[in-house]
Motif scaffolding. Structure first.
Motif, PDB file in Angstrom:
ATOM      1  N   THR A   6       0.819  -1.211   0.000  1.00 19.32           N
ATOM      2  CA  THR A   6       0.000   0.000   0.000  1.00 19.32           C
ATOM      3  C   THR A   6       0.855   1.263   0.000  1.00 19.32           C
ATOM      4  O   THR A   6       0.543   2.235  -0.707  1.00 19.32           O
ATOM      5  CB  THR A   6      -0.931   0.014   1.229  1.00 19.32           C
ATOM      6  N   LYS A   7       1.932   1.254   0.753  1.00 20.19           N
ATOM      7  CA  LYS A   7       2.782   2.438   0.823  1.00 20.19           C
ATOM      8  C   LYS A   7       3.381   2.765  -0.538  1.00 20.19           C
ATOM      9  O   LYS A   7       3.427   3.932  -0.951  1.00 20.19           O
ATOM     10  CB  LYS A   7       3.897   2.218   1.848  1.00 20.19           C
ATOM     11  N   ALA A  32      -6.046   9.685  -2.358  1.00 24.21           N
ATOM     12  CA  ALA A  32      -6.783   8.545  -1.816  1.00 24.21           C
ATOM     13  C   ALA A  32      -7.715   7.953  -2.874  1.00 24.21           C
ATOM     14  O   ALA A  32      -7.831   6.727  -3.005  1.00 24.21           O
ATOM     15  CB  ALA A  32      -7.588   8.978  -0.589  1.00 24.21           C
ATOM     16  N   ILE A  37      -8.318   4.016  -1.705  1.00 24.88           N
ATOM     17  CA  ILE A  37      -8.419   3.810  -0.261  1.00 24.88           C
ATOM     18  C   ILE A  37      -9.016   5.065   0.375  1.00 24.88           C
ATOM     19  O   ILE A  37      -9.182   6.096  -0.282  1.00 24.88           O
ATOM     20  CB  ILE A  37      -7.048   3.512   0.381  1.00 24.88           C
ATOM     21  N   ARG A  38      -9.336   4.975   1.664  1.00 27.67           N
ATOM     22  CA  ARG A  38      -9.867   6.130   2.370  1.00 27.67           C
ATOM     23  C   ARG A  38      -8.764   7.148   2.624  1.00 27.67           C
ATOM     24  O   ARG A  38      -7.591   6.802   2.766  1.00 27.67           O
ATOM     25  CB  ARG A  38     -10.467   5.696   3.699  1.00 27.67           C
ATOM     26  N   GLU A  39      -9.159   8.407   2.723  1.00 28.13           N
ATOM     27  CA  GLU A  39      -8.182   9.465   2.982  1.00 28.13           C
ATOM     28  C   GLU A  39      -7.451   9.235   4.299  1.00 28.13           C
ATOM     29  O   GLU A  39      -6.242   9.475   4.410  1.00 28.13           O
ATOM     30  CB  GLU A  39      -8.898  10.826   3.000  1.00 28.13           C
ATOM     31  N   SER A  40      -8.164   8.740   5.308  1.00 28.02           N
ATOM     32  CA  SER A  40      -7.534   8.491   6.609  1.00 28.02           C
ATOM     33  C   SER A  40      -6.444   7.424   6.516  1.00 28.02           C
ATOM     34  O   SER A  40      -5.492   7.424   7.307  1.00 28.02           O
ATOM     35  CB  SER A  40      -8.602   8.055   7.621  1.00 28.02           C
ATOM     36  N   SER A  41      -6.579   6.524   5.533  1.00 28.71           N
ATOM     37  CA  SER A  41      -5.582   5.458   5.376  1.00 28.71           C
ATOM     38  C   SER A  41      -4.242   6.008   4.896  1.00 28.71           C
ATOM     39  O   SER A  41      -3.185   5.427   5.174  1.00 28.71           O
ATOM     40  CB  SER A  41      -6.084   4.399   4.392  1.00 28.71           C
ATOM     41  N   TYR A  43      -2.856   8.659   5.963  1.00 28.03           N
ATOM     42  CA  TYR A  43      -2.133   9.162   7.129  1.00 28.03           C
ATOM     43  C   TYR A  43      -1.600   8.045   8.025  1.00 28.03           C
ATOM     44  O   TYR A  43      -0.835   8.317   8.961  1.00 28.03           O
ATOM     45  CB  TYR A  43      -3.035  10.108   7.928  1.00 28.03           C
ATOM     46  N   LYS A  44      -1.989   6.822   7.770  1.00 26.88           N
ATOM     47  CA  LYS A  44      -1.395   5.693   8.483  1.00 26.88           C
ATOM     48  C   LYS A  44       0.030   5.430   7.995  1.00 26.88           C
ATOM     49  O   LYS A  44       0.839   4.827   8.702  1.00 26.88           O
ATOM     50  CB  LYS A  44      -2.242   4.434   8.284  1.00 26.88           C
ATOM     51  N   HIS A  45       0.307   5.887   6.787  1.00 26.35           N
ATOM     52  CA  HIS A  45       1.611   5.649   6.173  1.00 26.35           C
ATOM     53  C   HIS A  45       2.474   6.911   6.089  1.00 26.35           C
ATOM     54  O   HIS A  45       3.708   6.823   6.127  1.00 26.35           O
ATOM     55  CB  HIS A  45       1.420   5.082   4.762  1.00 26.35           C
TER      56      HIS A  45
END
Length: 212
Positions: A6-7, A32, A37-41, A43-45
């Motif tokens: 994903t990254k 995103a 994927i979701r926009e919040s996802s 920021y996980k990376h």
């Protein structure tokens, strides 16, 4: 082909968007949507959009290194590298030069990276320096050092290797820009490249030097 995580998908999608819409014209929401994927996802990376941009630069260093390994270029000590070029025929020099040229002419990631830096260099002096490093100064420095050694080894006539490097690379840089995106012109541009290398060699080759 190795599956992207994903990254990496985020990085390559960001590179694609930055190369067409620019850094300021691309939102995290756009990214995103492109990745799926979701926009919040995102920021996980990555902390923010700037972190994504910075990571692209790091990613491209590794990408270039891996690409260079596939081109079968002379490796080892610089004296040996220059010796390999000196011993090779003009066709050997063309083979290496065309492989490098095609990497920048056809590779989608390479093209997007060049376009991204081209867009951003006009608003960011640091990006301008990165552009010049990747596509001008590092190449000229390498070729200057290579030609210096080849002159020492008797392959080329005594002359200023910096000027040699400029005269060798400037037409290649021009061809890359002139034929940007014209994949149907590959045969034409390679023919011009071969003629350029032959003329360059006839100008600088020392009698009794490398094979013709």
């Amino acid at each position: 082909m190795q599956k992207q995580n994903t990254k990496e998908k985020i990085l390559l999608s960001a590179l694609k968007l930055f190369s067409t819409k620019g850094y300021d014209g691309t939102s995290v929401r756009d990214l995103a949507r492109e990745v799926g994927i979701r926009e919040s996802s995102i920021y996980k990376h990555f902390k923010n959009k700037q972190a994504i941009f910075d990571s692209i630069l790091t990613y491209m260093d590794s990408y270039y290194n891996e690409k260079m390994k596939t081109l079968d270029m002379p490796l080892g000590e610089f004296e040996k590298i220059a010796g390999d070029y000196s011993e090779g025929s003009i066709d050997f020099l063309y083979q290496i030069s065309s492989a490098l040229f095609l990497m920048r002419f056809k590779d989608e990631v390479e093209i997007q990276f060049r376009r991204m830096l081209t867009i951003e260099q006009f608003s960011n002096p640091k990006i301008k320096a990165i552009y010049q490093k990747y596509f001008i100064s590092d190449i000229l420095s390498y070729q200057t050092a290579l030609f210096t050694e080849m002159i020492k080894q008797g392959r080329f006539v005594e002359c200023d290797p910096k000027i040699m490097a400029l005269q060798f690379y400037s037409p290649i840089y021009t061809l890359q820009n002139l034929y940007e995106g014209q994949f149907d012109k590959e045969e034409e541009v390679l023919s011009i490249l071969k003629d350029h290398i032959r003329q360059f060699d006839s100008r600088y080759s020392k009698k009794g030097g490398g094979k013709r």
